[in-house]
Design a protein around this motif. Structure first.
Motif, PDB file in Angstrom:
ATOM      1  N   GLY A   1       0.630  -1.508   0.168  1.00 12.77           N
ATOM      2  CA  GLY A   1       0.026   0.481  -0.069  1.00 12.77           C
ATOM      3  C   GLY A   1       0.855   1.156   0.006  1.00 12.77           C
ATOM      4  O   GLY A   1       2.298   1.136  -0.303  1.00 12.77           O
ATOM      5  N   TYR A   2      -0.010   2.640   0.453  1.00 15.93           N
ATOM      6  CA  TYR A   2       1.279   3.259   0.280  1.00 15.93           C
ATOM      7  C   TYR A   2       1.532   4.266   2.669  1.00 15.93           C
ATOM      8  O   TYR A   2       1.164   3.548   3.440  1.00 15.93           O
ATOM      9  N   VAL A   3       3.010   4.697   1.964  1.00 19.39           N
ATOM     10  CA  VAL A   3       2.948   5.074   3.308  1.00 19.39           C
ATOM     11  C   VAL A   3       3.919   6.156   3.096  1.00 19.39           C
ATOM     12  O   VAL A   3       4.780   6.416   1.758  1.00 19.39           O
ATOM     13  N   LEU A   4       4.499   6.718   3.578  1.00 15.01           N
ATOM     14  CA  LEU A   4       5.147   7.995   4.146  1.00 15.01           C
ATOM     15  C   LEU A   4       6.729   7.242   4.195  1.00 15.01           C
ATOM     16  O   LEU A   4       6.940   7.078   5.200  1.00 15.01           O
ATOM     17  N   ALA A   5       7.346   8.220   3.639  1.00 16.69           N
ATOM     18  CA  ALA A   5       8.734   7.381   4.385  1.00 16.69           C
ATOM     19  C   ALA A   5       9.636   8.714   3.898  1.00 16.69           C
ATOM     20  O   ALA A   5       9.769   9.354   3.283  1.00 16.69           O
ATOM     21  N   THR A   6      10.566   8.610   4.068  1.00 17.57           N
ATOM     22  CA  THR A   6      12.136   9.610   3.944  1.00 17.57           C
ATOM     23  C   THR A   6      12.581   9.694   2.576  1.00 17.57           C
ATOM     24  O   THR A   6      12.722   8.633   1.417  1.00 17.57           O
ATOM     25  N   ASN A   7      12.940  10.798   1.428  1.00 20.83           N
ATOM     26  CA  ASN A   7      13.374  11.224   0.768  1.00 20.83           C
ATOM     27  C   ASN A   7      14.733  10.461   0.163  1.00 20.83           C
ATOM     28  O   ASN A   7      15.848  10.786   1.494  1.00 20.83           O
ATOM     29  N   SER A   8      15.248   9.340  -0.777  1.00 22.29           N
ATOM     30  CA  SER A   8      15.738   8.556  -0.981  1.00 22.29           C
ATOM     31  C   SER A   8      17.242  10.135  -1.068  1.00 22.29           C
ATOM     32  O   SER A   8      18.760   8.913  -1.025  1.00 22.29           O
ATOM     33  N   GLU A   9      17.172  10.637  -1.652  1.00 26.62           N
ATOM     34  CA  GLU A   9      18.661  12.287  -1.504  1.00 26.62           C
ATOM     35  C   GLU A   9      18.689  11.897  -0.281  1.00 26.62           C
ATOM     36  O   GLU A   9      20.374  12.309  -0.116  1.00 26.62           O
ATOM     37  N   ASN A  10      18.441  12.490   0.779  1.00 28.20           N
ATOM     38  CA  ASN A  10      18.560  12.246   2.297  1.00 28.20           C
ATOM     39  C   ASN A  10      18.872  10.363   3.321  1.00 28.20           C
ATOM     40  O   ASN A  10      18.834  10.887   3.590  1.00 28.20           O
ATOM     41  N   SER A  11      18.900   9.817   1.921  1.00 28.22           N
ATOM     42  CA  SER A  11      19.566   8.632   2.718  1.00 28.22           C
ATOM     43  C   SER A  11      20.312   8.296   3.492  1.00 28.22           C
ATOM     44  O   SER A  11      20.742   8.088   4.112  1.00 28.22           O
TER      45      SER A  11
ATOM     46  N   LEU B   1      11.007  -6.538   8.416  1.00 28.96           N
ATOM     47  CA  LEU B   1      12.880  -6.203   7.537  1.00 28.96           C
ATOM     48  C   LEU B   1      11.930  -6.891   6.097  1.00 28.96           C
ATOM     49  O   LEU B   1      12.119  -6.354   5.313  1.00 28.96           O
ATOM     50  N   VAL B   2      11.775  -8.127   7.160  1.00 31.78           N
ATOM     51  CA  VAL B   2      10.545  -9.379   5.599  1.00 31.78           C
ATOM     52  C   VAL B   2       9.672  -9.626   6.340  1.00 31.78           C
ATOM     53  O   VAL B   2       8.864  -9.598   7.029  1.00 31.78           O
ATOM     54  N   GLU B   3       8.532 -10.735   5.375  1.00 36.66           N
ATOM     55  CA  GLU B   3       7.701 -11.165   5.527  1.00 36.66           C
ATOM     56  C   GLU B   3       7.555 -11.410   4.684  1.00 36.66           C
ATOM     57  O   GLU B   3       8.210 -12.407   3.356  1.00 36.66           O
ATOM     58  N   LYS B   4       6.565 -12.718   4.992  1.00 32.84           N
ATOM     59  CA  LYS B   4       6.371 -14.272   4.321  1.00 32.84           C
ATOM     60  C   LYS B   4       5.110 -14.118   4.035  1.00 32.84           C
ATOM     61  O   LYS B   4       4.277 -13.430   4.139  1.00 32.84           O
ATOM     62  N   ILE B   5       5.122 -14.893   2.610  1.00 36.62           N
ATOM     63  CA  ILE B   5       3.881 -15.026   1.702  1.00 36.62           C
ATOM     64  C   ILE B   5       3.834 -16.575   1.182  1.00 36.62           C
ATOM     65  O   ILE B   5       4.573 -16.972   1.029  1.00 36.62           O
ATOM     66  N   PRO B   6       2.247 -17.145   1.278  1.00 34.98           N
ATOM     67  CA  PRO B   6       2.232 -18.549   0.137  1.00 34.98           C
ATOM     68  C   PRO B   6       3.229 -18.128  -1.402  1.00 34.98           C
ATOM     69  O   PRO B   6       3.134 -17.760  -1.738  1.00 34.98           O
ATOM     70  N   SER B   7       3.484 -19.424  -1.273  1.00 37.32           N
ATOM     71  CA  SER B   7       3.972 -20.289  -2.272  1.00 37.32           C
ATOM     72  C   SER B   7       3.631 -20.407  -3.283  1.00 37.32           C
ATOM     73  O   SER B   7       2.093 -21.016  -3.134  1.00 37.32           O
ATOM     74  N   PRO B   8       3.721 -19.900  -4.122  1.00 39.53           N
ATOM     75  CA  PRO B   8       2.531 -20.179  -6.158  1.00 39.53           C
ATOM     76  C   PRO B   8       1.915 -21.160  -6.312  1.00 39.53           C
ATOM     77  O   PRO B   8       1.134 -22.245  -6.407  1.00 39.53           O
ATOM     78  N   SER B   9       4.080 -22.649  -6.094  1.00 38.71           N
ATOM     79  CA  SER B   9       3.882 -23.715  -6.219  1.00 38.71           C
ATOM     80  C   SER B   9       3.433 -24.565  -5.082  1.00 38.71           C
ATOM     81  O   SER B   9       2.927 -25.712  -5.076  1.00 38.71           O
ATOM     82  N   ASP B  10       2.916 -24.107  -4.198  1.00 39.57           N
ATOM     83  CA  ASP B  10       3.742 -24.794  -2.567  1.00 39.57           C
ATOM     84  C   ASP B  10       2.269 -24.815  -1.479  1.00 39.57           C
ATOM     85  O   ASP B  10       3.186 -23.513  -1.278  1.00 39.57           O
TER      86      ASP B  10
ATOM     87  N   THR C   1       8.468  -2.728   2.897  1.00 38.01           N
ATOM     88  CA  THR C   1       7.744  -1.675   3.308  1.00 38.01           C
ATOM     89  C   THR C   1       9.221  -0.603   4.121  1.00 38.01           C
ATOM     90  O   THR C   1       9.575   0.249   3.657  1.00 38.01           O
ATOM     91  N   GLU C   2       8.999  -1.243   4.776  1.00 39.66           N
ATOM     92  CA  GLU C   2      10.171  -0.949   6.147  1.00 39.66           C
ATOM     93  C   GLU C   2      11.011  -1.588   5.446  1.00 39.66           C
ATOM     94  O   GLU C   2      12.036  -0.068   6.447  1.00 39.66           O
ATOM     95  N   PHE C   3      11.434  -2.179   5.105  1.00 33.48           N
ATOM     96  CA  PHE C   3      12.393  -2.563   4.526  1.00 33.48           C
ATOM     97  C   PHE C   3      13.337  -1.000   4.010  1.00 33.48           C
ATOM     98  O   PHE C   3      14.133  -0.726   3.889  1.00 33.48           O
ATOM     99  N   LEU C   4      12.413  -0.978   2.823  1.00 35.38           N
ATOM    100  CA  LEU C   4      12.731   0.573   1.656  1.00 35.38           C
ATOM    101  C   LEU C   4      13.051   1.867   2.438  1.00 35.38           C
ATOM    102  O   LEU C   4      13.478   2.090   2.301  1.00 35.38           O
ATOM    103  N   MET C   5      11.891   1.821   3.520  1.00 39.33           N
ATOM    104  CA  MET C   5      12.221   2.682   4.659  1.00 39.33           C
ATOM    105  C   MET C   5      13.323   3.096   5.377  1.00 39.33           C
ATOM    106  O   MET C   5      13.736   3.915   5.188  1.00 39.33           O
ATOM    107  N   HIS C   6      13.418   2.451   5.822  1.00 42.58           N
ATOM    108  CA  HIS C   6      15.607   2.548   6.308  1.00 42.58           C
ATOM    109  C   HIS C   6      16.185   2.624   4.918  1.00 42.58           C
ATOM    110  O   HIS C   6      17.440   3.289   5.912  1.00 42.58           O
ATOM    111  N   LEU C   7      16.106   2.363   4.249  1.00 39.13           N
ATOM    112  CA  LEU C   7      17.115   2.762   3.354  1.00 39.13           C
ATOM    113  C   LEU C   7      17.133   3.939   2.576  1.00 39.13           C
ATOM    114  O   LEU C   7      17.889   5.000   1.555  1.00 39.13           O
ATOM    115  N   GLY C   8      15.439   4.023   2.479  1.00 39.80           N
ATOM    116  CA  GLY C   8      15.364   5.146   2.156  1.00 39.80           C
ATOM    117  C   GLY C   8      15.237   5.496   0.462  1.00 39.80           C
ATOM    118  O   GLY C   8      14.946   6.231  -0.188  1.00 39.80           O
TER     119      GLY C   8
END
Length: 213
Positions: free
Chosen positions: A66-76, A133-142, A152-159
């Motif tokens: 979804g949508y989230v507020l994060a820090t600008n990557s230029e300030n990473s 920082l990571v999440e589990k999702i169902p495997s499409p094959s099993d 998204t939290e992972f991306l926020m930490h890296l800006g």
């Protein structure tokens, strides 16, 4: 025209307030239900907010969750410096390695991660899940098994706006400056040096196509 503009600005203001207090990504339908507005109007407001905040210190990002507020990557650089102390206390070198593997091979199974590292990675995976920082999702094959992907939290930490903006593998795994001899609990994964050349071809080729920030 003025009334339409005022209404649009009002919706954008409400969206921004919701994102600030939510502490989690919100989807289009979430905004529509909370604000009791048509999804078309909400999407227009979100697009306008994204454009308006592009050069701001806080930007609006749209990820898988979804949508989230994060820090600008230029300030990473300064953001990473701020978070470095906290992350250094929370993540061991082994955990950072597992995070790097997931980032460049996602979605990936636990078995594939352990095949790359050569050691059991349960402790690191549990730590990354608890940190959000990571999440589990169902495997499409099993559907009885799961795959791991970054959040998204992972991306926020890296800006970063998306996984397509990831730095090189070496830069990612060195973002957290760990002590030379970190203390390892009994349940912690064994330490194993991982380099891009040791990853399967899919990870190495993706890494080569990513610009270093």
């Amino acid at each position: 025209m003025s009334q339409t503009t005022d209404a649009s600005n009002g919706v954008k203001s409400q969206i921004e307030s919701l994102l600030f207090i939510a502490h989690k990504p919100l989807k289009l339908k979430d905004f529509s239900n909370l604000l009791e507005q048509d999804q078309g109007l909400i999407k227009t407001a979100l697009d306008e907010l994204t454009t308006e905040k592009r050069t701001s210190g806080i930007v609006l990002l749209e990820g898988n969750e979804g949508y989230v507020l994060a820090t600008n990557s230029e300030n990473s650089t300064i953001v990473k410096k701020f978070f470095n102390a906290e992350l250094r206390e929370k993540l061991t070198e082994a955990t950072v390695e597992v995070l790097g593997i997931i980032a460049y091979r996602q979605p990936i199974s636990k078995a594939e991660i352990e095949a790359i590292r050569g050691v059991n990675s349960q402790y690191s995976l549990r730590t990354l899940l608890m940190r959000g920082l990571v999440e589990k999702i169902p495997s499409p094959s099993d559907h009885r098994s799961f795959l791991y992907q970054t959040t998204t939290e992972f991306l926020m930490h890296l800006g970063l706006a998306s996984v397509n903006d990831l730095p090189s593998f070496e830069q990612l795994t060195s973002e957290v400056k760990l002590p030379e001899t970190p203390g390892i609990d009994a349940g912690t994964d064994a330490e194993l040096e991982v380099s891009p050349s040791s990853l399967p071809p899919a990870a190495s080729s993706q890494n080569e196509n990513i610009d270093v920030q």
